[in-house]
Design a protein around this motif. Sequence first.
Motif, mmCIF file in Angstrom:
data_model
loop_
_atom_site.group_PDB
_atom_site.id
_atom_site.type_symbol
_atom_site.label_atom_id
_atom_site.label_comp_id
_atom_site.label_asym_id
_atom_site.label_seq_id
_atom_site.Cartn_x
_atom_site.Cartn_y
_atom_site.Cartn_z
ATOM 1 N N ARG A 239 -5.921 103.196 31.413
ATOM 2 C CA ARG A 239 -5.069 102.380 31.110
ATOM 3 C C ARG A 239 -4.631 101.584 31.985
ATOM 4 N N LYS A 240 -4.600 100.097 31.654
ATOM 5 C CA LYS A 240 -4.056 99.247 32.940
ATOM 6 C C LYS A 240 -2.735 99.191 33.013
ATOM 7 N N ASN A 241 -1.898 99.546 32.109
ATOM 8 C CA ASN A 241 -0.411 99.355 32.055
ATOM 9 C C ASN A 241 0.083 98.059 32.444
ATOM 10 N N ILE A 242 -0.391 97.159 31.809
ATOM 11 C CA ILE A 242 0.336 95.638 32.373
ATOM 12 C C ILE A 242 1.364 95.433 31.225
ATOM 13 N N ILE A 243 2.462 95.023 31.885
ATOM 14 C CA ILE A 243 3.651 94.911 31.462
ATOM 15 C C ILE A 243 3.774 93.417 31.298
ATOM 16 N N ILE A 244 4.162 92.771 29.894
ATOM 17 C CA ILE A 244 4.204 91.449 29.736
ATOM 18 C C ILE A 244 5.773 91.083 29.843
ATOM 19 N N GLU A 245 6.244 90.099 30.561
ATOM 20 C CA GLU A 245 7.620 89.946 30.535
ATOM 21 C C GLU A 245 7.925 88.468 30.173
ATOM 22 N N ALA A 246 8.840 88.221 29.163
ATOM 23 C CA ALA A 246 8.987 86.808 28.706
ATOM 24 C C ALA A 246 10.290 87.054 28.142
ATOM 25 N N SER A 247 10.888 85.810 27.706
ATOM 26 C CA SER A 247 12.674 85.553 27.260
ATOM 27 C C SER A 247 12.351 85.491 25.736
ATOM 28 N N THR A 248 11.057 85.227 25.073
ATOM 29 C CA THR A 248 10.965 84.906 23.702
ATOM 30 C C THR A 248 9.921 85.613 23.199
#
Length: 270
Positions: A239-248
């Motif tokens: 698994r690449k374990n990518i975290i997507i961060e955003a406000s909406t």
Amino acid sequence: MVDVAVMVKASLDANMIRVDSSGKLLIEEIPLVISEYDRNAVEEAVRIKEKFGGKIAVFSVVTWGPLAKRINDTESVLREALAMGADEAYMVTDERLINANPLQTAIALASAVKKTGNYDLYLTGEASMDVISAQIASRIGTILNLPTVTFARAIELDIENKKVKVLRDLEDSLQWIEASLPAVISVTGEINRARLPMLLQIRRAFAKPLKKFTLNDLNIQLLDVGHRRESVRLLMVSRKNIIIEASTFDEVSEKLISKLIEEGVIKPRI
């Protein structure tokens, strides 16, 4: 009356996979079960029989070893098809077919079919759930010199004019195709919901005929074609374990879609 031949594979049970420390599959320890799409093919044959009459014959080739153990497993798979509503079953069992490739398997199946009679329709699943070659229908159609239609999610028979209309699933679109009977058709999992046999049907299945053929019985002299399966290993995926961060949520969606396109998981429409 419509006589139907159904190809059924005894596949490795994907829910019971066993591997050693190197990732090699411990095939002898994995039970065999009826391949899921083949179950849909049997169900479709039973529905055709209920509507038009006729008989259903199911065919299977033992391709996993050890042979003595797998003969019992394959018989259980064929008995399940008989319990669903098939009338007779045929198994091709021969040490030379262990680890057979799809072409060798198709040659054995087509030979068994030819030995037992003529059919109006030949059904297979779209692919087995272990090897997933999706070749058997096309190869049998070629060997028997019959029109072949793959990935059917609906079948409409015109018995009077000896025609069949097939709705093909092309993933991004659907396509109606007409062919002459007899024909070979592979079915998808969407074509129906396979029935579960009742206890009485399971008991009756043991009284239905199940015959075994060897390659000598089928008079197959040359089966040394293509490459044989030598070993099967499990591909480990990290698994690449990518975290997507955003406000909406909209921003999360846009970033997620961009990432999936970047990884080649989805393709943007142009």
